[in-house]
Design an enzyme around this catalytic site. Structure first.
Site, PDB file in Angstrom:
ATOM      1  N   HIS A   1      31.954  41.987  40.886  1.00  0.00           N
ATOM      2  CA  HIS A   1      32.772  42.519  39.793  1.00  0.00           C
ATOM      3  C   HIS A   1      32.556  41.716  38.514  1.00  0.00           C
ATOM      4  O   HIS A   1      32.293  42.267  37.442  1.00  0.00           O
ATOM      5  CB  HIS A   1      34.253  42.489  40.160  1.00  0.00           C
ATOM      6  CG  HIS A   1      34.618  43.421  41.260  1.00  0.00           C
ATOM      7  ND1 HIS A   1      35.911  43.544  41.724  1.00  0.00           N
ATOM      8  CD2 HIS A   1      33.869  44.289  41.992  1.00  0.00           C
ATOM      9  CE1 HIS A   1      35.941  44.440  42.692  1.00  0.00           C
ATOM     10  NE2 HIS A   1      34.712  44.897  42.877  1.00  0.00           N
TER      11      HIS A   1
ATOM     12  N   SER B   1      31.271  49.223  42.583  1.00  0.00           N
ATOM     13  CA  SER B   1      32.248  48.629  41.666  1.00  0.00           C
ATOM     14  C   SER B   1      31.655  47.593  40.714  1.00  0.00           C
ATOM     15  O   SER B   1      32.129  47.434  39.591  1.00  0.00           O
ATOM     16  CB  SER B   1      33.433  48.032  42.436  1.00  0.00           C
ATOM     17  OG  SER B   1      32.978  47.183  43.461  1.00  0.00           O
TER      18      SER B   1
END
Length: 199
Positions: A171, A120
């Site tokens: 992230h 991610s």
């Protein structure tokens, strides 16, 4: 030949590699996970720096894998058509590295010994690249607008910060790295076009 160049080879390869590694993890239990996830002790004290990249290919469960691979394939394929195979691969791994380095820094700061894994951070980096293309690219992407990209990023970040057991540092780090690297790529493309037009 031009049609072949438009095929998302890199995106498909990344998805396939993640799926294969997940299957290997299922077959070997926790043993294979322990060799690749991002862990403060292993990276900084045992100097296993390769984990900064290898952690991008490990996923906690089938839901984690499916969600990441779905976004990776469609977002990756779209960007791959825009910027090319090599640029996508370079920006993907740069973003993932940036995300995991920020994650490590936060782990040191908070003395967090938990391991991290997943693609991610690199995927958020592709969001950052897309944002850079909207700001600085010379391409006309009809379905991609600044508003849509910002909403997508905001929703993704919100989902991460309100969820549990999520490495938000990876992230944010991936997103920032992707935007910066994407901006540099746009600048290089403009320079190349300028030189070409001069001649």
């Amino acid at each position: 030949m031009k049609r072949l160049k438009q095929l998302p080879f890199v995106s498909a390869f990344l998805v396939l590699a993640n799926v294969i590694i997940y299957i290997i993890c299922l077959l070997t239990g926790g043993e294979f996970y322990n060799q690749g996830i991002l862990d403060l002790v292993d990276v900084l004290y045992r100097k296993e720096y390769g984990r900064v990249l290898s952690a991008l290919f490990f996923h906690a469960d089938i839901g984690h894998l499916f969600n990441n691979m779905l976004i990776l394939f469609f977002l990756g394929a779209m960007l791959e058509r825009e910027i090319g195979h090599i640029a996508l691969a370079v920006l993907y791994f740069l973003s993932g590295t940036g995300g995991n380095l920020l994650s490590l820094w936060m782990k040191v700061k908070n003395m967090d010994m938990a391991g991290s894994l997943g693609a991610s951070g690199a995927i958020f980096g592709l969001d950052g690249v897309l944002l850079a293309l909207v700001f600085f690219g010379n391409r006309n992407m009809e379905t991609v607008t600044l508003k849509r990209v910002l909403i997508m990023i905001a929703l993704s970040l919100y989902s991460g910060f309100t969820g549990g057991n999520i490495d938000n540092a990876a992230h944010v780090g991936g997103l920032i790295t992707g935007f910066l690297a994407g901006s540099v790529w746009c600048a290089l493309q403009k320079r190349k076009e300028f030189i070409k037009n001069e001649h």
